[in-house]
Design a protein around this motif. Sequence first.
Motif, PDB file in Angstrom:
ATOM      1  N   PHE A 184       0.813  -1.221   0.000  1.00  0.00           N
ATOM      2  CA  PHE A 184       0.000   0.000   0.000  1.00  0.00           C
ATOM      3  C   PHE A 184       0.840   1.262   0.000  1.00  0.00           C
ATOM      4  N   ASP A 185       2.032   1.212   0.614  1.00  0.00           N
ATOM      5  CA  ASP A 185       2.867   2.404   0.693  1.00  0.00           C
ATOM      6  C   ASP A 185       3.567   2.714  -0.627  1.00  0.00           C
ATOM      7  N   GLU A 186       3.493   1.805  -1.590  1.00  0.00           N
ATOM      8  CA  GLU A 186       4.046   2.057  -2.917  1.00  0.00           C
ATOM      9  C   GLU A 186       2.963   2.536  -3.884  1.00  0.00           C
ATOM     10  N   ILE A 187       1.703   2.472  -3.445  1.00  0.00           N
ATOM     11  CA  ILE A 187       0.578   2.811  -4.316  1.00  0.00           C
ATOM     12  C   ILE A 187      -0.099   4.112  -3.909  1.00  0.00           C
ATOM     13  N   LEU A 188      -0.263   4.312  -2.609  1.00  0.00           N
ATOM     14  CA  LEU A 188      -1.032   5.448  -2.104  1.00  0.00           C
ATOM     15  C   LEU A 188      -0.122   6.601  -1.716  1.00  0.00           C
ATOM     16  N   GLN A 189      -0.644   7.817  -1.838  1.00  0.00           N
ATOM     17  CA  GLN A 189       0.075   9.007  -1.379  1.00  0.00           C
ATOM     18  C   GLN A 189      -0.899  10.158  -1.176  1.00  0.00           C
ATOM     19  N   GLY A 190      -0.500  11.111  -0.352  1.00  0.00           N
ATOM     20  CA  GLY A 190      -1.310  12.306  -0.141  1.00  0.00           C
ATOM     21  C   GLY A 190      -2.577  12.081   0.666  1.00  0.00           C
ATOM     22  N   TYR A 191      -2.559  11.111   1.586  1.00  0.00           N
ATOM     23  CA  TYR A 191      -3.762  10.802   2.369  1.00  0.00           C
ATOM     24  C   TYR A 191      -3.843  11.687   3.611  1.00  0.00           C
ATOM     25  N   ASP A 192      -5.078  12.001   3.981  1.00  0.00           N
ATOM     26  CA  ASP A 192      -5.305  12.828   5.172  1.00  0.00           C
ATOM     27  C   ASP A 192      -5.142  12.029   6.450  1.00  0.00           C
ATOM     28  N   GLY A 193      -5.441  10.733   6.394  1.00  0.00           N
ATOM     29  CA  GLY A 193      -5.344   9.921   7.600  1.00  0.00           C
ATOM     30  C   GLY A 193      -5.209   8.448   7.294  1.00  0.00           C
ATOM     31  N   VAL A 194      -4.706   7.725   8.284  1.00  0.00           N
ATOM     32  CA  VAL A 194      -4.632   6.265   8.238  1.00  0.00           C
ATOM     33  C   VAL A 194      -5.212   5.728   9.540  1.00  0.00           C
ATOM     34  N   TYR A 195      -6.086   4.740   9.405  1.00  0.00           N
ATOM     35  CA  TYR A 195      -6.667   4.044  10.561  1.00  0.00           C
ATOM     36  C   TYR A 195      -6.026   2.667  10.599  1.00  0.00           C
ATOM     37  N   LYS A 224      -0.067  12.998   3.844  1.00  0.00           N
ATOM     38  CA  LYS A 224       0.478  14.278   3.426  1.00  0.00           C
ATOM     39  C   LYS A 224       0.966  15.042   4.660  1.00  0.00           C
ATOM     40  N   PRO A 225       1.800  16.061   4.498  1.00  0.00           N
ATOM     41  CA  PRO A 225       2.224  16.853   5.645  1.00  0.00           C
ATOM     42  C   PRO A 225       1.024  17.384   6.418  1.00  0.00           C
ATOM     43  N   GLY A 226       1.038  17.181   7.720  1.00  0.00           N
ATOM     44  CA  GLY A 226      -0.098  17.556   8.552  1.00  0.00           C
ATOM     45  C   GLY A 226      -1.115  16.453   8.705  1.00  0.00           C
ATOM     46  N   GLY A 227      -0.901  15.333   8.002  1.00  0.00           N
ATOM     47  CA  GLY A 227      -1.801  14.190   8.113  1.00  0.00           C
ATOM     48  C   GLY A 227      -1.634  13.474   9.438  1.00  0.00           C
ATOM     49  N   GLN A 228      -2.513  12.494   9.678  1.00  0.00           N
ATOM     50  CA  GLN A 228      -2.519  11.817  10.972  1.00  0.00           C
ATOM     51  C   GLN A 228      -2.615  10.303  10.814  1.00  0.00           C
ATOM     52  N   VAL A 229      -1.979   9.614  11.740  1.00  0.00           N
ATOM     53  CA  VAL A 229      -2.056   8.156  11.809  1.00  0.00           C
ATOM     54  C   VAL A 229      -2.618   7.788  13.172  1.00  0.00           C
ATOM     55  N   VAL A 230      -3.729   7.056  13.196  1.00  0.00           N
ATOM     56  CA  VAL A 230      -4.302   6.605  14.456  1.00  0.00           C
ATOM     57  C   VAL A 230      -4.258   5.079  14.471  1.00  0.00           C
ATOM     58  N   THR A 231      -3.845   4.516  15.593  1.00  0.00           N
ATOM     59  CA  THR A 231      -3.699   3.067  15.700  1.00  0.00           C
ATOM     60  C   THR A 231      -4.384   2.542  16.953  1.00  0.00           C
ATOM     61  N   ILE A 232      -4.849   1.307  16.851  1.00  0.00           N
ATOM     62  CA  ILE A 232      -5.326   0.592  18.032  1.00  0.00           C
ATOM     63  C   ILE A 232      -4.413  -0.586  18.336  1.00  0.00           C
ATOM     64  N   SER A 233      -3.349  -0.737  17.521  1.00  0.00           N
ATOM     65  CA  SER A 233      -2.472  -1.898  17.663  1.00  0.00           C
ATOM     66  C   SER A 233      -1.014  -1.528  17.901  1.00  0.00           C
ATOM     67  N   GLY A 234      -0.698  -0.246  17.880  1.00  0.00           N
ATOM     68  CA  GLY A 234       0.665   0.175  18.153  1.00  0.00           C
ATOM     69  C   GLY A 234       0.877   0.416  19.638  1.00  0.00           C
ATOM     70  N   LEU A 235       1.888   1.220  19.956  1.00  0.00           N
ATOM     71  CA  LEU A 235       2.193   1.548  21.344  1.00  0.00           C
ATOM     72  C   LEU A 235       1.661   2.933  21.698  1.00  0.00           C
TER      73      LEU A 235
END
Length: 332
Positions: A199-210, A226-237
Amino acid sequence: MKAMIIRKYGRGPLELAEMPMPSVLEKDILVEIVAASINPVDFKIRDGKLRMLLKYDMPLIMGNDFSGIVTQVGKGVKKFKVGDEVYGRASKHRIGTFAEYLAIDEDDVAFKPTNISFEEAASIPLVGLTSYQALHDILQLTRGQKVLIQAGAGGIGTFAIQLAKAMGVYVATTTSQAGNDLVKSLGADQIIDYKHEQFDEILQGYDGVYDTIGGKTLEKAFKIVKPGGQVVTISGLPNARFGQAYGSGFIKTNLFRLATRNITKLEKQYHAKYHFLFMKASGEQLAIITELIESGKIKPIIDRIYSFEEAQEALNYSETGRAKGKVILKVK
């Protein structure tokens, strides 16, 4: 009452036991549980992986969300009466939905959607609230924005895709070929076959990742926002931002900073924000989800229904990760 319990942390089997009826506090309702659902957090609690965040006394009744019928109300209860059909996610310190009865604060409960069964309703609270808090509260997505939802054919993914589409958001998701038709039917705009595509070779410029996977998959997520975008996880630390919100002392330790150092580095490198989501029970938000279900914008997706006595088998199947949608326990 009958309940499925563990007596110690570890991968041992659930035990069917006779347990005392729960005490009903002033703002509590007592619910006769009709159905409950299996969630990944059940494995984490059983295995002791959440002991840094949550401490439980043993024996512990397992299970986090449910649907059922109100059989008793506390003196201070205002929203519900005996006979009401309800559903909810128990607060983290009062779990125990793999049982015949549950006492729960009325603020953590909502009326069951009228257009679905108890089994379907039981599939909603945990995945629904988690997704609502990720997409609405944290990412604050708006119409026309773009989000990647990992593992779209799973219990959380199937709900999150529908919620994001109801919000007017463009959705990319990952799944295997076996889940392709399902996620497409739920409205996914772009589907990545994770077995053959990155997915990281296909997608770009996303506002968020769940993120629902963690590990290297979580780290790759930073590449597509994209710069200013956000990543939210329920499985990370959890990170320092989580510690500020929840006052968790261990997050301030040098050992924990070392463990999350790479995530902090990725935040700075990609000018993104990282959030660890520790979902909160909320009857108010569940009522919003009820409206979406009753309007037909979201439908429950169930893979299998097991009897109460088959709880261990249900847990085993869910843990394989092959379920498309939710796995349900029929208690009554």
